[in-house]
Design a protein around this motif. Structure first.
Motif, PDB file in Angstrom:
ATOM      1  N   ASP A 187       0.833  -1.207   0.000  1.00  0.00           N
ATOM      2  CA  ASP A 187       0.000   0.000   0.000  1.00  0.00           C
ATOM      3  C   ASP A 187       0.865   1.253   0.000  1.00  0.00           C
ATOM      4  N   PHE A 188       1.905   1.268   0.826  1.00  0.00           N
ATOM      5  CA  PHE A 188       2.771   2.445   0.897  1.00  0.00           C
ATOM      6  C   PHE A 188       3.477   2.681  -0.440  1.00  0.00           C
ATOM      7  N   ALA A 189       3.926   1.596  -1.079  1.00  0.00           N
ATOM      8  CA  ALA A 189       4.594   1.729  -2.375  1.00  0.00           C
ATOM      9  C   ALA A 189       3.631   2.260  -3.430  1.00  0.00           C
ATOM     10  N   ARG A 190       2.351   1.871  -3.330  1.00  0.00           N
ATOM     11  CA  ARG A 190       1.341   2.352  -4.289  1.00  0.00           C
ATOM     12  C   ARG A 190       0.969   3.805  -4.013  1.00  0.00           C
ATOM     13  N   LEU A 191       0.896   4.188  -2.751  1.00  0.00           N
ATOM     14  CA  LEU A 191       0.412   5.518  -2.383  1.00  0.00           C
ATOM     15  C   LEU A 191       1.480   6.603  -2.494  1.00  0.00           C
ATOM     16  N   VAL A 192       2.733   6.236  -2.282  1.00  0.00           N
ATOM     17  CA  VAL A 192       3.796   7.245  -2.221  1.00  0.00           C
ATOM     18  C   VAL A 192       4.816   6.991  -3.325  1.00  0.00           C
ATOM     19  N   THR A 193       4.955   7.954  -4.229  1.00  0.00           N
ATOM     20  CA  THR A 193       5.961   7.901  -5.286  1.00  0.00           C
ATOM     21  C   THR A 193       7.109   8.822  -4.908  1.00  0.00           C
ATOM     22  N   ILE A 194       8.314   8.282  -4.927  1.00  0.00           N
ATOM     23  CA  ILE A 194       9.504   9.082  -4.620  1.00  0.00           C
ATOM     24  C   ILE A 194      10.365   9.110  -5.878  1.00  0.00           C
ATOM     25  N   ASP A 195      10.658  10.306  -6.351  1.00  0.00           N
ATOM     26  CA  ASP A 195      11.401  10.411  -7.604  1.00  0.00           C
ATOM     27  C   ASP A 195      12.842   9.929  -7.415  1.00  0.00           C
ATOM     28  N   PRO A 196      13.486   9.466  -8.488  1.00  0.00           N
ATOM     29  CA  PRO A 196      14.836   8.900  -8.383  1.00  0.00           C
ATOM     30  C   PRO A 196      15.849   9.859  -7.755  1.00  0.00           C
ATOM     31  N   ARG A 197      15.737  11.141  -8.047  1.00  0.00           N
ATOM     32  CA  ARG A 197      16.702  12.087  -7.472  1.00  0.00           C
ATOM     33  C   ARG A 197      16.572  12.139  -5.952  1.00  0.00           C
ATOM     34  N   TRP A 207      15.389   9.769  -4.000  1.00  0.00           N
ATOM     35  CA  TRP A 207      15.927   8.506  -3.480  1.00  0.00           C
ATOM     36  C   TRP A 207      17.454   8.547  -3.447  1.00  0.00           C
ATOM     37  N   SER A 208      18.048   9.150  -4.462  1.00  0.00           N
ATOM     38  CA  SER A 208      19.517   9.207  -4.501  1.00  0.00           C
ATOM     39  C   SER A 208      20.067  10.015  -3.336  1.00  0.00           C
ATOM     40  N   ALA A 255      22.495   8.255  -0.718  1.00  0.00           N
ATOM     41  CA  ALA A 255      23.844   8.804  -0.570  1.00  0.00           C
ATOM     42  C   ALA A 255      24.114   9.153   0.883  1.00  0.00           C
ATOM     43  N   ALA A 256      23.112   9.730   1.552  1.00  0.00           N
ATOM     44  CA  ALA A 256      23.268  10.059   2.971  1.00  0.00           C
ATOM     45  C   ALA A 256      23.421   8.790   3.799  1.00  0.00           C
ATOM     46  N   HIS A 257      22.625   7.768   3.479  1.00  0.00           N
ATOM     47  CA  HIS A 257      22.707   6.503   4.222  1.00  0.00           C
ATOM     48  C   HIS A 257      24.035   5.811   3.982  1.00  0.00           C
ATOM     49  N   ASP A 258      24.537   5.872   2.758  1.00  0.00           N
ATOM     50  CA  ASP A 258      25.810   5.227   2.432  1.00  0.00           C
ATOM     51  C   ASP A 258      26.992   5.882   3.133  1.00  0.00           C
ATOM     52  N   VAL A 310       9.447  14.137  -1.641  1.00  0.00           N
ATOM     53  CA  VAL A 310      10.480  15.040  -2.155  1.00  0.00           C
ATOM     54  C   VAL A 310      11.555  15.209  -1.089  1.00  0.00           C
ATOM     55  N   ALA A 311      12.810  15.008  -1.474  1.00  0.00           N
ATOM     56  CA  ALA A 311      13.938  15.205  -0.566  1.00  0.00           C
ATOM     57  C   ALA A 311      14.930  16.170  -1.194  1.00  0.00           C
ATOM     58  N   LEU A 312      15.587  16.949  -0.360  1.00  0.00           N
ATOM     59  CA  LEU A 312      16.591  17.908  -0.819  1.00  0.00           C
ATOM     60  C   LEU A 312      17.990  17.339  -0.572  1.00  0.00           C
ATOM     61  N   PRO A 313      19.016  17.887  -1.204  1.00  0.00           N
ATOM     62  CA  PRO A 313      20.380  17.356  -1.013  1.00  0.00           C
ATOM     63  C   PRO A 313      20.792  17.342   0.452  1.00  0.00           C
ATOM     64  N   PRO A 314      21.566  16.346   0.865  1.00  0.00           N
ATOM     65  CA  PRO A 314      21.984  16.242   2.278  1.00  0.00           C
ATOM     66  C   PRO A 314      22.753  17.475   2.744  1.00  0.00           C
ATOM     67  N   ILE A 315      22.550  17.804   4.016  1.00  0.00           N
ATOM     68  CA  ILE A 315      23.277  18.894   4.667  1.00  0.00           C
ATOM     69  C   ILE A 315      24.294  18.273   5.614  1.00  0.00           C
ATOM     70  N   PHE A 316      25.546  18.643   5.467  1.00  0.00           N
ATOM     71  CA  PHE A 316      26.606  18.165   6.356  1.00  0.00           C
ATOM     72  C   PHE A 316      27.075  19.330   7.216  1.00  0.00           C
TER      73      PHE A 316
END
Length: 264
Positions: A58-68, A70-71, A75-78, A211-217
């Protein structure tokens, strides 16, 4: 109905949106956005009642996250030091959090409720969705442990007057200074974890877009107070960017700015 009869909250919402839109509080566009915010919040409440019955598909159907976006998360998790997920009361943050938690565990600091049975239910529901709800007592220690396990920590920033009860700093938000909690910046400075500002926005068909913005360090210097203020301002700029796109998705029924009496 709530917009019509919840007079105090309606006035607060209009005062907040007046600043967001750079219009007088009595402007018709301000009223329109405030009314739509109440409507979107009503939809959110209905969706929360359905939340326990939703599963991963259901969550995968309801919420679309664009590839950017996700990246940015990946990248932050890695980076290997955990991830600090920063958002606000916007869109449907519960469904969005559960969607992201399908990929990495999410730990959220939340206030204890007086009704213990309700608190236990919320904790159990979120645990089933790979979301761990942490009580305020001892939360910092548990959060740091979660970051060391390379997990995600979720924080809500739009606390309004409650920010004054916590460690806070005044920064610029929509052209005016107001207080925001510094916990995200402090955690990032201590742990080395990157911060990702993100939100989940409702679409016309009541699905959602993440929608996610670039990581802040955090650039850690010998001037800790400067590091914290600079990082918090960067976070708030990101939140402002998300609100500008869809202001009526923001559920802000508490004062976010304190203006001199008599101004609008």
């Amino acid at each position: 109905m709530a917009y019509l009869f919840w007079v105090g909250r309606r006035q607060i919402a209009k005062q907040n949106f007046a600043i967001v839109l750079s219009l007088p509080a009595g402007d018709r566009e301000v009223a329109r956005v405030a009314r739509r915010s109440f409507r979107n919040f009503a939809k959110y409440l209905v969706e929360i009642m359905r939340f326990p019955r939703l599963d991963t598909e259901d969550f995968a159907r309801l919420v679309t996250i664009d590839p950017r976006s996700w990246s940015y998360f990946r990248a932050a998790h890695d980076h290997g030091r955990g991830l600090i997920f920063v958002s606000m009361h916007f869109g449907n943050f519960e469904i969005g959090g559960a969607r992201i938690a399908d990929e990495m565990p999410l730990n959220v600091i939340a206030d204890e409720l007086e009704n213990q049975r309700l608190m236990d239910l919320l904790v159990a529901n979120r645990a089933h969705k790979n979301v761990r709800l942490l009580p305020p007592e001892g939360a910092v220690r548990q959060v740091l442990q979660a970051l060391r396990r390379n997990e995600m920590v979720g924080l809500m920033m739009d606390l309004g007057p409650r920010a004054k009860e916590l460690d806070n700093v005044e920064v610029m938000f929509f052209g005016e200074r107001t207080a925001f909690p510094t916990i995200a910046a402090n955690l990032a400075r201590v742990s080395g974890a990157p911060i990702v500002v993100a939100a989940v926005t409702r679409e016309r068909d009541n699905t959602f877009r993440g929608v996610a913005l670039p990581p802040i360090f955090v650039e850690r210097t010998k001037q800790a107070a400067h590091d914290i203020e600079h990082t918090t301002q960067a976070i708030v700029h990101g939140l402002e960017q998300l609100v500008r796109l869809d202001p009526d998705q923001w559920y802000i029924f508490r004062p976010m700015w304190t203006r001199p009496e008599g101004t609008v």
